[in-house]
Design a protein around this motif. Structure first.
Motif, PDB file in Angstrom:
ATOM      1  N   VAL A 166       0.839  -1.209   0.000  1.00 14.21           N
ATOM      2  CA  VAL A 166       0.000   0.000   0.000  1.00 14.21           C
ATOM      3  C   VAL A 166       0.871   1.255   0.000  1.00 14.21           C
ATOM      4  CG1 VAL A 166      -1.670   1.322   1.357  1.00 14.21           C
ATOM      5  CG2 VAL A 166      -1.955  -1.151   1.087  1.00 14.21           C
ATOM      6  N   ILE A 167       1.934   1.237   0.797  1.00 17.44           N
ATOM      7  CA  ILE A 167       2.864   2.378   0.815  1.00 17.44           C
ATOM      8  C   ILE A 167       3.423   2.622  -0.583  1.00 17.44           C
ATOM      9  CG2 ILE A 167       5.112   3.142   1.660  1.00 17.44           C
ATOM     10  CD1 ILE A 167       4.502   1.784   4.305  1.00 17.44           C
TER      11      ILE A 167
ATOM     12  N   PHE B  11       4.926  12.173   1.620  1.00 19.74           N
ATOM     13  CA  PHE B  11       5.815  11.024   1.819  1.00 19.74           C
ATOM     14  C   PHE B  11       5.692  10.493   3.243  1.00 19.74           C
ATOM     15  CE2 PHE B  11       9.926   9.183   2.910  1.00 19.74           C
ATOM     16  CZ  PHE B  11      10.208   8.377   1.812  1.00 19.74           C
ATOM     17  N   ALA B  12       5.633  11.428   4.184  1.00 21.58           N
ATOM     18  CA  ALA B  12       5.509  11.009   5.584  1.00 21.58           C
ATOM     19  C   ALA B  12       4.090  10.538   5.900  1.00 21.58           C
ATOM     20  CB  ALA B  12       5.898  12.158   6.504  1.00 21.58           C
ATOM     21  N   GLU B  13       3.079  11.210   5.304  1.00 18.51           N
ATOM     22  CA  GLU B  13       1.700  10.853   5.584  1.00 18.51           C
ATOM     23  C   GLU B  13       1.364   9.449   5.077  1.00 18.51           C
ATOM     24  OE1 GLU B  13      -0.630  12.260   7.338  1.00 18.51           O
ATOM     25  OE2 GLU B  13       0.706  13.886   7.926  1.00 18.51           O
TER      26      GLU B  13
ATOM     27  N   ARG C 148       2.477   7.209   7.629  1.00 19.23           N
ATOM     28  CA  ARG C 148       1.701   7.353   8.859  1.00 19.23           C
ATOM     29  C   ARG C 148       0.317   6.704   8.725  1.00 19.23           C
ATOM     30  NH1 ARG C 148       2.468  12.329   9.427  1.00 19.23           N
ATOM     31  NH2 ARG C 148       4.133  12.233  10.985  1.00 19.23           N
ATOM     32  N   GLN C 149      -0.253   6.701   7.537  1.00 15.64           N
ATOM     33  CA  GLN C 149      -1.582   6.134   7.339  1.00 15.64           C
ATOM     34  C   GLN C 149      -1.631   4.639   7.616  1.00 15.64           C
ATOM     35  OE1 GLN C 149      -2.708   7.250   3.374  1.00 15.64           O
ATOM     36  NE2 GLN C 149      -3.123   9.383   3.925  1.00 15.64           N
ATOM     37  N   VAL C 150      -0.538   3.922   7.343  1.00 16.58           N
ATOM     38  CA  VAL C 150      -0.547   2.464   7.526  1.00 16.58           C
ATOM     39  C   VAL C 150      -0.061   2.066   8.916  1.00 16.58           C
ATOM     40  CG1 VAL C 150      -0.181   2.083   5.067  1.00 16.58           C
ATOM     41  CG2 VAL C 150       1.796   2.163   6.593  1.00 16.58           C
TER      42      VAL C 150
END
Length: 592
Positions: A89-90, A234-236, A239-241
């Motif tokens: 997913v990332i 990129f960071a979000e 963070r979402q996973v």
């Protein structure tokens, strides 16, 4: 703060700087792309790792996953598979939200930059053209002024010379006046051009260039903002996973906490408990009596010289020491190969039905157990039989569900003939009924064995065991006495006592492995439909049209056991004979 006013003379440096900014953006895109490839590769490796350690279906390894520790490990493998999915997913989100968007933006940025610097070069070329026009007008004015000065000097020289005629003086005067007029015209033109250049130059440095540089500045600032937003994305994306990865880790922790050592220890007991009692004390054998010594009930020796079989269940040592102690063999038996003794046994013409028991004993050695699991200890046998009964009941339920569905379909066809022919499902319904009946008979058979193990039914007779197809040998080499119905791996334990009396035969070195049994009674006759050459051991040759006696029906393996005379009996393919069973046969033995 404006590039148009502060950097009005840094056109070339701005061009280099904006190109450097695009290069930085492309470098960041390449960085994100490589990160996505790493995430995909990592996810693939995690999935392969999880798959590598997953238990194989229908294997012994799959049975090991009933313990809490192995189930926790299996849960960890499954969670690692989900964990790998989050890295996929990332990779997908970074590709779609960063790489793809920035790649498209870079193309637009390059086009915009090209347009702005094209306008800047065009403005520079225009001001340079105006400057060249001014220079040309200035040089022309300078040249005309010099020409007018020379003409004036020439006129004054001619006018002062008394030797020059009046006409020449007049001509010099007119030439001087013409040159002065040209100089005045050049002066006027130079002044006009100068004013125009100053106006263009002011417009260039205070209007055109500031506007162009302002657009370039805005373009560069948008690039900087865009790359900053991409870094935030990129960071979000990571963070979402994190919550889902956290859940995976929580499930792994939960699986680890579910490990119960006490439960696993109990399962080991259930898996390997034999149900046997520990061996009793070994009785003292008095060898001081020279004439005769009595072999105690718990002795490990097995005397067969009198031709009588000893009790095989209920003795303290013979029936229970077999898990730990192997039966002793004579020196000749230890040295002589089993194959040689087997051939000797086959050529000594014992009763041929011992061959089937021998064959089954060898099949057990190769890993094919009997149908009633009689090769297992009582507790393990009970579990296996219970599992088989449950499996057959599930199969019956499936067949009954299919029959109910077909019955409903038939009712629909009867009520609505246009939907289908009701008679078309009769064959399938009959087939399902036959399958259910067969399965029920199988259930009854296995329930009988289960009841026998649990002690609810008396031990079966020798004849019933023979008909159920479980009359086999059970010693370590796969070759045991044919009279022993069930023996332990070393030949010292039997679950049931033999109901038949063994026939007395001359004692040989092979007697410890094979014993003769009473011949089977005839149960009918048969006629050979084809000639059969019995070349294999345990078979018998027959001629077409020959009449013989049937002593054992086909048990489902495609072979029927027949007898020609007292010493000739064996197996023939069932398809080669036509069998006529005598339901009233009482076991009278007659020969052709």
């Amino acid at each position: 703060m404006s590039w148009g006013t502060e950097l009005w003379d840094q056109f070339d440096n701005l061009e280099k700087h904006t190109q450097w900014g695009i290069d930085v953006l492309e470098k960041y895109i390449k960085f994100v792309k490589e990160r996505t490839e790493i995430e995909l590769s990592y996810a693939k490796q995690l999935r392969n790792l999880s798959k590598k350690y997953q238990p194989k279906k229908n294997s012994k390894e799959e049975e090991e996953y009933r313990y809490t520790s192995t189930r926790a490990f299996l849960a960890t493998l499954n969670e690692m598979n989900d964990y790998a999915g989050q890295h996929e997913v990332i990779s997908e989100n970074m590709t779609s939200l960063i790489t793809a968007e920035l790649t498209r933006y870079v193309q637009e940025l390059k086009q915009e930059r090209k347009s702005h610097f094209h306008d800047g070069r065009k403005a520079q070329q225009h001001i340079e053209t105006c400057w060249k026009q001014l220079e040309a007008s200035k040089r022309r004015f300078e040249r005309d002024c010099k020409e007018a000065d020379r003409a004036q000097q020439y006129f004054e020289k001619m006018d002062a010379d008394i030797n020059v005629t009046k006409a020449d003086v007049e001509k010099a005067r007119q030439q001087a006046q013409l040159r002065h007029q040209m100089a005045e015209d050049s002066k006027a033109e130079y002044s006009s051009t100068l004013q125009k250049f100053n106006s263009e130059q002011h417009e260039h440095y205070y209007t055109h260039i500031p506007n162009i540089f302002q657009k370039i500045q805005e373009m560069e600032e948008r690039r900087i903002v865009r790359i900053g937003e991409s870094m935030k994305t990129f960071a979000e994306v990571d963070r979402q996973v994190i919550p889902i990865i956290g859940k995976c880790l929580d499930e792994i922790t939960k699986a680890a906490e579910s490990v119960d050592h006490k439960n696993d220890s109990q399962m080991v007991i259930e898996a390997f408990k034999s149900g046997f009692e520990p061996p009793g004390d070994v009785d003292f054998e008095d060898f001081t009596q020279p004439m005769k010594r009595t072999v105690s009930e718990s002795s490990l020796s097995n005397s067969r010289g009198d031709g009588k079989s000893e009790p095989k269940f209920g003795s303290k040592s013979k029936g229970k020491l077999w898990p730990f102690i192997k039966k002793n063999k004579s020196p000749k038996q230890q040295k002589e190969p089993l194959s040689h003794r087997f051939n000797e046994f086959m050529t000594s013409k014992p009763k041929i039905h011992c061959f089937r028991s021998l064959k089954r004993g060898l099949s057990l050695k190769l890993g094919a157990g009997p149908e009633d699991f009689s090769n297992l200890p009582p507790e393990q046998r009970r579990k296996k039989l219970q599992q088989k009964v449950d499996e057959l009941n599930r199969d019956i339920q499936k067949e009954m569900d299919s029959r109910d569905a077909l019955t409903k379909m038939k009712d629909v066809y009867i009520k609505n003939p246009q939907m289908g022919d009701a008679a078309s499902v009769d064959h399938r319904l009959a087939e399902l009924g036959q399958n259910i009946e067969k399965l029920r008979l199988e259930v009854q058979k296995f329930e009988g064995w289960l009841a026998e193990v649990e002690g609810r039914l008396p031990a079966r007779s020798e004849q019933s065991r023979r008909q159920s197809g479980v009359y086999e040998a059970q010693n370590a080499s796969g070759v045991n006495s044919c009279a022993q119905d069930r023996e332990s791996p070393d030949g010292s334990y039997t679950e049931e006592q033999s109901q038949e009396t063994e026939m007395k035969v001359p004692a040989t070195d092979f007697d410890d492995e094979f014993d003769d049994e009473e011949p089977l009674p005839t149960i009918g006759t048969c006629k050979a439909l084809y000639t059969f050459e019995g070349q294999n051991e345990g078979t018998i040759s027959v001629a077409e049209g020959e009449m013989l006696y049937v002593i054992e029906e086909d048990k489902g393996d495609g072979w029927t056991r027949i007898r020609r005379n007292e010493d000739e009996e064996g197996y023939v393919p069932t398809s080669y004979v036509e069998v006529y069973l005598d339901k009233n046969a009482k076991g009278a033995m007659t020969y052709i």
